[in-house]
Design a protein around this motif. Structure first.
Motif, PDB file in Angstrom:
ATOM      1  N   ASN A 181       0.812  -1.223   0.000  1.00 33.41           N
ATOM      2  CA  ASN A 181       0.000   0.000   0.000  1.00 33.41           C
ATOM      3  C   ASN A 181       0.848   1.277   0.000  1.00 33.41           C
ATOM      4  O   ASN A 181       0.344   2.364   0.257  1.00 33.41           O
ATOM      5  CB  ASN A 181      -0.952   0.020   1.199  1.00 33.41           C
ATOM      6  N   ILE A 182       2.134   1.148  -0.298  1.00 36.00           N
ATOM      7  CA  ILE A 182       3.017   2.316  -0.357  1.00 36.00           C
ATOM      8  C   ILE A 182       3.474   2.546  -1.793  1.00 36.00           C
ATOM      9  O   ILE A 182       3.931   1.629  -2.472  1.00 36.00           O
ATOM     10  CB  ILE A 182       4.239   2.154   0.564  1.00 36.00           C
ATOM     11  N   LYS A 183       3.331   3.787  -2.245  1.00 39.12           N
ATOM     12  CA  LYS A 183       3.850   4.210  -3.548  1.00 39.12           C
ATOM     13  C   LYS A 183       4.954   5.228  -3.303  1.00 39.12           C
ATOM     14  O   LYS A 183       4.908   5.982  -2.347  1.00 39.12           O
ATOM     15  CB  LYS A 183       2.739   4.853  -4.391  1.00 39.12           C
ATOM     16  N   CYS A 184       5.930   5.250  -4.202  1.00 41.96           N
ATOM     17  CA  CYS A 184       7.047   6.180  -4.054  1.00 41.96           C
ATOM     18  C   CYS A 184       7.204   6.995  -5.332  1.00 41.96           C
ATOM     19  O   CYS A 184       7.216   6.432  -6.432  1.00 41.96           O
ATOM     20  CB  CYS A 184       8.329   5.418  -3.733  1.00 41.96           C
ATOM     21  N   LEU A 185       7.329   8.313  -5.173  1.00 42.78           N
ATOM     22  CA  LEU A 185       7.573   9.212  -6.302  1.00 42.78           C
ATOM     23  C   LEU A 185       8.891   9.934  -6.076  1.00 42.78           C
ATOM     24  O   LEU A 185       9.168  10.399  -4.966  1.00 42.78           O
ATOM     25  CB  LEU A 185       6.456  10.244  -6.426  1.00 42.78           C
ATOM     26  N   HIS A 186       9.695  10.056  -7.125  1.00 41.15           N
ATOM     27  CA  HIS A 186      10.941  10.811  -7.065  1.00 41.15           C
ATOM     28  C   HIS A 186      10.824  12.005  -8.001  1.00 41.15           C
ATOM     29  O   HIS A 186      10.548  11.848  -9.189  1.00 41.15           O
ATOM     30  CB  HIS A 186      12.123   9.944  -7.488  1.00 41.15           C
ATOM     31  N   ILE A 187      11.025  13.220  -7.458  1.00 43.39           N
ATOM     32  CA  ILE A 187      10.966  14.419  -8.282  1.00 43.39           C
ATOM     33  C   ILE A 187      12.199  15.274  -8.007  1.00 43.39           C
ATOM     34  O   ILE A 187      12.854  15.117  -6.971  1.00 43.39           O
ATOM     35  CB  ILE A 187       9.688  15.239  -8.009  1.00 43.39           C
ATOM     36  N   SER A 188      12.519  16.157  -8.946  1.00 42.54           N
ATOM     37  CA  SER A 188      13.614  17.087  -8.700  1.00 42.54           C
ATOM     38  C   SER A 188      13.153  18.110  -7.677  1.00 42.54           C
ATOM     39  O   SER A 188      11.965  18.412  -7.576  1.00 42.54           O
ATOM     40  CB  SER A 188      14.016  17.789 -10.004  1.00 42.54           C
ATOM     41  N   ASN A 189      14.089  18.633  -6.896  1.00 41.21           N
ATOM     42  CA  ASN A 189      13.731  19.513  -5.784  1.00 41.21           C
ATOM     43  C   ASN A 189      12.901  20.703  -6.246  1.00 41.21           C
ATOM     44  O   ASN A 189      13.349  21.504  -7.061  1.00 41.21           O
ATOM     45  CB  ASN A 189      15.000  19.995  -5.082  1.00 41.21           C
TER      46      ASN A 189
END
Length: 311
Positions: free
Chosen positions: A40-48
């Protein structure tokens, strides 16, 4: 600590969305590890891009009936969401608010006042409460929001902001919410760090800080004036309170004493001297201070505040 406290929530189903906002430490890997081991955990990576943008990115993939925002260095009590959701569903609330406790680096606990009561407010009552900070606080993390209401009214965080973003979001959210509940229990644990980025931001970016504060308060004033004119005095109270806080920071920068934006702030307070003089103590002014900001030349008043801060 933060994610584990969310995973310990009792009696509810939930999804957790971790947004790695361009971290330069091991945070991104920690997020990935949680997502790999928890369905139930999703992870998103974005630039600062700052907290406002990060919240929007997480919100865009959320599917729950209610949405909450949590800062990564805080934690929540095991019954937080269960308590708030029960109140939300019971009263068909668009927003549910809770109270919080504050813990500093040495473990000292503050902000402990609460009633343990549940309150149901109309839209007007809720707007008044958030404007004068009566059991409703400016932070997003003391609230859950009905996702359908926010989507229908296009309520989003203002992209790129690194200060003021919570209240800007909230004034728009409250302005479209018919029913608001308060669960006046300290369900959120806020970690107060004296050297946090948010605390030091104004020192390193004072010009942007001034712009953000003025943007926020002009937005509040415009929304109340156009849609809730009978609440104007509370909006003026709110604006004077936070303009006064802004003055306390501007006075540390003598080069800004004649800045046109500072003149706008001082003029706003002077133009609403009736509210200032009626509520000066709650607005952070002594009786003498209220008269000085009204009548002293601008630069002289700022110098007075600068000297007062040194004491």
């Amino acid at each position: 600590r933060c994610v584990d406290s969310v995973l310990r929530q009792d009696g509810i189903s939930l999804e957790i969305i971790l947004v790695d906002d361009g971290s330069t430490d091991s945070s991104g890997q920690i997020c990935d590890d949680y997502a790999a081991n928890q369905p139930n955990i999703k992870c998103l990576h974005i630039s600062n891009a700052g907290p406002a943008t990060a919240k929007n990115k997480g919100y865009d993939v959320a599917t729950g009936n209610y949405v909450a925002f949590i800062d990564s260095d805080d934690e929540i009590k095991p019954d937080m969401f269960n308590s708030m959701l029960q109140a939300g569903y019971k009263h068909h609330a668009d927003i549910v608010c809770c109270n919080y406790i504050q813990i500093d680096e040495e473990g000292h606990i503050s902000h402990t006042k609460h009633t343990d009561q549940e309150y149901v407010l109309t839209q007007d009552e809720a707007l008044k409460a958030i404007l004068i900070k009566d059991k409703i606080y400016s932070q997003c993390w003391t609230k859950i929001y009905k996702r359908d209401t926010m989507q229908k009214n296009s309520v989003r965080n203002t992209e790129g902001l690194k200060t003021e973003e919570d209240f800007i979001y909230n004034i728009q959210a409250f302005a479209c919410s018919k029913t608001v509940c308060i669960v006046d229990k300290p369900l959120y644990i806020y970690t107060h760090r004296s050297k946090s980025l948010s605390k030091d931001y104004f020192r390193n970016h004072i010009s942007q800080y001034i712009d953000n504060r003025i943007f926020r308060l002009e937005l509040v004033d415009n929304i109340i004036r156009e849609r809730f004119p009978y609440l104007q005095e509370y909006s003026t109270y709110h604006c004077i309170f936070y303009y006064n806080e802004l003055i306390g920071r501007i006075c540390l920068f003598p080069d800004l004493y004649q800045d046109p934006r500072v003149s706008k702030v001082i003029s706003y307070i002077r133009n609403h001297s009736d509210v200032l003089l009626t509520h000066h103590q709650k607005l952070g002014f002594s009786t003498i201070g209220a008269y000085l900001v009204t009548f002293l030349p601008q630069a002289l008043y700022l110098y007075y505040r600068h000297c007062k801060n040194k004491k």
